[in-house]
Design a protein around this motif. Sequence first.
Motif, PDB file in Angstrom:
ATOM      1  N   HIS A 140     -42.653  11.449  29.013  1.00 33.42           N
ATOM      2  CA  HIS A 140     -41.452  11.287  28.624  1.00 33.42           C
ATOM      3  C   HIS A 140     -41.190  11.163  27.232  1.00 33.42           C
ATOM      4  CE1 HIS A 140     -39.649  11.792  32.539  1.00 33.42           C
ATOM      5  NE2 HIS A 140     -40.377  10.759  33.079  1.00 33.42           N
ATOM      6  N   GLU A 145     -36.983  17.323  27.688  1.00 32.76           N
ATOM      7  CA  GLU A 145     -36.923  17.358  29.076  1.00 32.76           C
ATOM      8  C   GLU A 145     -38.397  17.265  29.855  1.00 32.76           C
ATOM      9  OE1 GLU A 145     -33.681  19.363  31.880  1.00 32.76           O
ATOM     10  OE2 GLU A 145     -35.010  20.862  31.377  1.00 32.76           O
ATOM     11  N   THR A 147     -40.172  18.290  33.319  1.00 38.89           N
ATOM     12  CA  THR A 147     -40.124  19.260  34.515  1.00 38.89           C
ATOM     13  C   THR A 147     -41.392  18.630  35.650  1.00 38.89           C
ATOM     14  OG1 THR A 147     -40.944  21.094  33.713  1.00 38.89           O
ATOM     15  CG2 THR A 147     -38.719  21.066  33.629  1.00 38.89           C
ATOM     16  N   TRP A 153     -36.382  19.487  39.083  1.00 36.44           N
ATOM     17  CA  TRP A 153     -36.417  18.677  37.928  1.00 36.44           C
ATOM     18  C   TRP A 153     -35.793  19.006  36.789  1.00 36.44           C
ATOM     19  CZ3 TRP A 153     -40.775  14.773  37.267  1.00 36.44           C
ATOM     20  CH2 TRP A 153     -41.468  14.021  38.529  1.00 36.44           C
ATOM     21  N   THR A 156     -32.472  16.869  35.014  1.00 37.01           N
ATOM     22  CA  THR A 156     -32.746  15.483  35.718  1.00 37.01           C
ATOM     23  C   THR A 156     -33.612  14.595  35.036  1.00 37.01           C
ATOM     24  OG1 THR A 156     -34.601  16.077  37.328  1.00 37.01           O
ATOM     25  CG2 THR A 156     -32.386  17.063  37.608  1.00 37.01           C
ATOM     26  N   TYR A 157     -33.881  13.425  35.430  1.00 38.96           N
ATOM     27  CA  TYR A 157     -34.713  12.446  35.192  1.00 38.96           C
ATOM     28  C   TYR A 157     -35.423  12.496  36.658  1.00 38.96           C
ATOM     29  CZ  TYR A 157     -37.497   8.410  34.289  1.00 38.96           C
ATOM     30  OH  TYR A 157     -38.656   7.345  33.970  1.00 38.96           O
ATOM     31  N   GLU A 158     -36.646  12.980  36.425  1.00 41.39           N
ATOM     32  CA  GLU A 158     -37.694  13.146  37.621  1.00 41.39           C
ATOM     33  C   GLU A 158     -36.990  13.503  38.780  1.00 41.39           C
ATOM     34  OE1 GLU A 158     -40.312   9.547  37.734  1.00 41.39           O
ATOM     35  OE2 GLU A 158     -40.737   9.697  35.685  1.00 41.39           O
ATOM     36  N   LYS A 161     -30.345  12.705  38.924  1.00 38.83           N
ATOM     37  CA  LYS A 161     -29.297  12.904  38.062  1.00 38.83           C
ATOM     38  C   LYS A 161     -28.364  11.631  37.955  1.00 38.83           C
ATOM     39  CE  LYS A 161     -28.753  17.883  39.365  1.00 38.83           C
ATOM     40  NZ  LYS A 161     -27.788  18.681  39.955  1.00 38.83           N
ATOM     41  N   THR A 163     -28.900   9.089  35.878  1.00 40.39           N
ATOM     42  CA  THR A 163     -29.597   7.781  35.932  1.00 40.39           C
ATOM     43  C   THR A 163     -29.366   7.300  34.367  1.00 40.39           C
ATOM     44  OG1 THR A 163     -31.552   8.915  35.001  1.00 40.39           O
ATOM     45  CG2 THR A 163     -31.134   8.914  37.430  1.00 40.39           C
ATOM     46  N   LYS A 165     -31.364   8.072  31.950  1.00 36.19           N
ATOM     47  CA  LYS A 165     -32.530   8.208  31.588  1.00 36.19           C
ATOM     48  C   LYS A 165     -32.883   9.836  31.183  1.00 36.19           C
ATOM     49  CE  LYS A 165     -34.737   4.032  33.644  1.00 36.19           C
ATOM     50  NZ  LYS A 165     -36.042   3.575  34.770  1.00 36.19           N
ATOM     51  N   GLU A 166     -32.077  10.743  31.375  1.00 36.47           N
ATOM     52  CA  GLU A 166     -32.229  12.132  31.207  1.00 36.47           C
ATOM     53  C   GLU A 166     -32.492  12.275  29.754  1.00 36.47           C
ATOM     54  OE1 GLU A 166     -29.459  11.832  34.991  1.00 36.47           O
ATOM     55  OE2 GLU A 166     -29.912  10.739  33.172  1.00 36.47           O
TER      56      GLU A 166
END
Length: 565
Positions: A140, A145, A147, A153, A156-158, A161, A163, A165-166
């Motif tokens: 990260h 991003e 993926t 992914w 998103t974060y892993e 959505k 979170t 952390k995205e």
Amino acid sequence: MVLIKSHWKDAASRKFASVKAKIPVQWILDPSVIEKAKKQSNLTGPFIEGLLSPIDKEITTFDSIQLIAKIREKTLTAEQVTGAFCKRAAIAHQLNNCLHEIFFEEALDRARELDKHMEKTGCTSGPLHGLPISLKDQFHVKGVETTMGYVGWIGTYEGRKRTGKEMNTNSQMVDDLLSLGAILYCKTSLPQTLLVGETHNNIIGYTLNPVNQRLSCGGSSGGEAALQALRGSTLGVGTDIGGSVRIPAAFCGTFSIKPSVLRFSYKDVANSNPGQTMVPSAIGFMATALSSLKLIMESILSTEPWLRDPEVVPIPWRKEHELTVPHPKLCFAIIDTDNIVTPHPPVARGMKLVRKAIERAGHEVVSWEPPNHSIGTTIHGEILSSDGGANIHDQLKLSGEPIIPEKYDDIGNKRKPPMPILRYQDLALQRKAYRAAYATYWESTKHKTNTGRPVDAVIMPVAPHAAVLNMKYYYYGYTEIVNLLDYSSVCIPVTHADKTIDIFREDYRPLNPTDYKNWEAYDADQYDGAPVGVQIMGHTLQEERTLSIAQITYEALLNHASSKL
């Protein structure tokens, strides 16, 4: 935006296009060049260099140590170095499809800041000051991003959505590299699921081998090795749970090291089935020179990563464990075959070259009869599949994308029942017993060496083939045994397949069905020119010594080759 599952192809296409759009327009290749590249077998060396300016070509021929020295001596600026590698990486991606993420502008901004720091203070900001470092797309990076090859992914974060952390998270490894003065500029391709020895996902398609485009670049850190073979990077960070930094390095003719699991931080690194901790994935490093591997490991450990990640053992880089010139006579064990799957002719020849080189250099070679590798590889395979594919299918459901063909036989269209907990616990005991038996055997070899020590290192193939034809990777035993044992292992290049001497043996009698499939897959014409690498296996948490032994082995190979000229 809600991702409509039936439109996963649209989401993948948009993602692919968005990455390509980050390549500066002046670096976009003419379509005629792309078409010409498709007809080439080898994209490395003269082909890609013909697309560079003389200064960019010169800068990107230097290895990591040389680049850092030139920046420190003010022969080159960080901006010049970063610009050259960004441009070469951009060209490499257009030729070879090896990048998942591009953040060249941010990298150039950081390079300018580092140059200002140098001008103002007269000092570098750390041991990696101004060095461009590439990352496998598990790490990260804020503003970028991740993926990991899953369509679901995207955005998103892993896969999750909202979170917070995205695109707002750094892996600890990323923070540590930045603190050392490194410049991060791209993230490289990997296969969907990670657990494949080729590099293919539904977002970017295939990353092929730039040395021989008929073959795979390996996996799962395939994009790293491909980018380095094309000299779009001199140093990168990957991961390895069954060979994922060693396989691509061997296939693409570069160097790598799989350290023991607890030596470097995996904190905040995306992963496949992260709850499986019995045989965890290790951070690994990949480079165009062995010296670069030492540089990055020694630098990272100087930050004391165990203070920020309690999973890391508090062991700094130990110079006293390195073997320096003049070094002692060493004793090697060589595994030409594990008697489960026999290596193809190019690999067998590569192993003979290594044996001749180390014996010519005055080192000893003894026989090696450890606990049966089939026991260890079976344990490793059962542990990795213990969840019945639940984690992978959960990620696929996010978008509705299909499993890639290379993984279909393992995973299928739906989950399998997970392994019962008592069986899982029994595997833990088997793993412990196997490791103990292997360590006991290794220690016992001191009675048959002339050095008075146990065998210093074990040399064996990385795979039973030089690179691999698509869908023809049938056996991972040579690498996954190292992961089960949690030993350190360094991959070095040895030679290239040669259709005139690496002849298919019509009289070969396969040992078992897997050996038969692997042998039948050998095609001297198709493999011609493919790199052949071997791995040097050392003890757990002995990265300093194992890397030194790998250097000694590689120098012996170079000396042996020059003696025949």
